[in-house]
Design an enzyme around this catalytic site. Structure first.
Site, PDB file in Angstrom:
ATOM      1  N   ARG A 104      72.714 -37.825  11.822  1.00 46.55           N
ATOM      2  CA  ARG A 104      72.595 -36.594  12.590  1.00 46.55           C
ATOM      3  C   ARG A 104      73.956 -35.937  12.748  1.00 46.55           C
ATOM      4  O   ARG A 104      74.971 -36.607  12.956  1.00 46.55           O
ATOM      5  CB  ARG A 104      71.886 -36.798  13.915  1.00 46.55           C
ATOM      6  CG  ARG A 104      72.601 -37.602  14.948  1.00 46.55           C
ATOM      7  CD  ARG A 104      71.808 -37.557  16.257  1.00 46.55           C
ATOM      8  NE  ARG A 104      72.491 -38.320  17.286  1.00 46.55           N
ATOM      9  CZ  ARG A 104      72.137 -38.323  18.553  1.00 46.55           C
ATOM     10  NH1 ARG A 104      71.114 -37.617  18.946  1.00 46.55           N
ATOM     11  NH2 ARG A 104      72.786 -39.041  19.438  1.00 46.55           N
ATOM     12  N   THR A 108      75.143 -30.229  16.047  1.00 48.59           N
ATOM     13  CA  THR A 108      73.814 -29.604  16.200  1.00 48.59           C
ATOM     14  C   THR A 108      72.762 -30.625  16.615  1.00 48.59           C
ATOM     15  O   THR A 108      71.676 -30.262  17.062  1.00 48.59           O
ATOM     16  CB  THR A 108      73.345 -28.990  14.866  1.00 48.59           C
ATOM     17  OG1 THR A 108      73.207 -30.064  13.903  1.00 48.59           O
ATOM     18  CG2 THR A 108      74.342 -27.974  14.341  1.00 48.59           C
ATOM     19  N   ASP A 200      75.514 -46.678  20.889  1.00 49.48           N
ATOM     20  CA  ASP A 200      75.119 -46.335  19.520  1.00 49.48           C
ATOM     21  C   ASP A 200      74.513 -47.575  18.856  1.00 49.48           C
ATOM     22  O   ASP A 200      75.207 -48.555  18.566  1.00 49.48           O
ATOM     23  CB  ASP A 200      76.342 -45.856  18.734  1.00 49.48           C
ATOM     24  CG  ASP A 200      75.929 -45.309  17.373  1.00 49.48           C
ATOM     25  OD1 ASP A 200      76.191 -44.124  17.117  1.00 49.48           O
ATOM     26  OD2 ASP A 200      75.341 -46.072  16.565  1.00 49.48           O
ATOM     27  N   ASP A 203      76.048 -48.630  15.387  1.00 49.63           N
ATOM     28  CA  ASP A 203      77.383 -49.232  15.521  1.00 49.63           C
ATOM     29  C   ASP A 203      77.309 -50.626  16.125  1.00 49.63           C
ATOM     30  O   ASP A 203      78.007 -51.552  15.689  1.00 49.63           O
ATOM     31  CB  ASP A 203      78.287 -48.348  16.389  1.00 49.63           C
ATOM     32  CG  ASP A 203      78.820 -47.149  15.615  1.00 49.63           C
ATOM     33  OD1 ASP A 203      78.779 -47.192  14.353  1.00 49.63           O
ATOM     34  OD2 ASP A 203      79.259 -46.186  16.248  1.00 49.63           O
TER      35      ASP A 203
HETATM   36  N1  URA Z   1      71.246 -42.961  18.794  1.00 43.60           N
HETATM   37  C1  URA Z   1      71.800 -44.071  19.341  1.00 43.60           C
HETATM   38  O1  URA Z   1      72.160 -45.007  18.625  1.00 43.60           O
HETATM   39  N2  URA Z   1      71.939 -44.119  20.683  1.00 43.60           N
HETATM   40  C2  URA Z   1      71.556 -43.119  21.482  1.00 43.60           C
HETATM   41  O2  URA Z   1      71.710 -43.243  22.694  1.00 43.60           O
HETATM   42  C3  URA Z   1      70.985 -41.968  20.893  1.00 43.60           C
HETATM   43  C4  URA Z   1      70.850 -41.922  19.554  1.00 43.60           C
END
Ligand code: URA
Length: 209
Positions: A104, A108, A200, A203
């Site tokens: 993503r 945006t 995330d 990650d």
């Molecule tokens: N993607 C993620 O890994 N964590 C979020 O909080 C939102 C999107």
């Protein structure tokens, strides 16, 4: 309107809490995502239709129940969805695995698709899309679009944590897709992250931050 199921099984909730903890390292994080996907898969497949068939046990002929449609496709959204694929595949080892790659745009928050490989007979399969985080819903909506264009007629979406915004967006876009989550959190922050969330997911799974 699509059904939203929050899987509140104690083991799911316990493991989700461990996952959220910022001190949980990548190894444990991967193991927990795997275990959660398996446990949630049990609930997600609960309403798969059964049919009767006749078999012979060593004792006698008998009528038993088997899945009406054994054809299932599991489709993780790369990259974080990969963390859930093995767990669900352990539960349904004969499922076929498709992949949809998306990232993503941080400004945006819209997804860009960079890879797609789906089972060629996906139109005959029950499709389970997996992605740990349903945030804005944009990636999941795009993934449903891709899977539908490939012919899939029955789609379930499984996420560990959802934001209310993502659920709403998905319900508006695809009211026929049932959603399974372990938690609906408070909201999205200004960067499109779920709070309290778990950070995330990609990650944390792959140790890239
Ligand atoms: N993607 C993620 O890994 N964590 C979020 O909080 C939102 C999107």
């Amino acid at each position: 309107m699509s059904k939203v199921t929050v899987i509140d099984h104690p083991l799911v909730q316990h493991k989700l809490s461990l996952l959220r903890d910022k001190n949980t390292g990548a190894k444990s994080f991967r193991e927990l995502v795997n275990e959660l996907a398996l446990l949630m898969g049990y609930e997600v497949t609960k309403n798969l239709p059964l049919k009767e068939t006749v078999i012979e046990t060593p004792m006698q002929e008998t009528t038993v129940k088997v899945l009406e449609n054994e054809k299932i496709a599991v489709v993780p959204i790369l990259r974080a969805g990969l963390g859930m694929a093995d767990g669900i595949m352990n539960l349904i080892p004969n499922a076929k695995l498709g992949h949809i790659g998306m990232y993503r745009n941080p400004d945006t928050l819209m997804p860009t698709s960079y890879y797609c490989k789906l089972p060629p007979d996906i139109s005959e399969r029950e499709t389970i899309i997996v992605d740990p985080m349903l945030a804005t819903g944009n990636s999941a909506i795009e993934a449903v679009k891709v899977v539908k264009e490939a012919g899939s007629q029955s789609i379930r979406l499984v996420c560990l944590i959802a934001a209310p915004e993502g659920i709403y967006a998905m319900q508006i876009a695809y009211p026929d897709v049932d959603i399974y989550v372990a938690s609906i959190d408070t909201k999205l922050n200004e960067h499109g992250y779920i709070v309290p969330g778990l950070g995330d997911a990609g990650d944390r799974l792959f140790g890239t931050k």
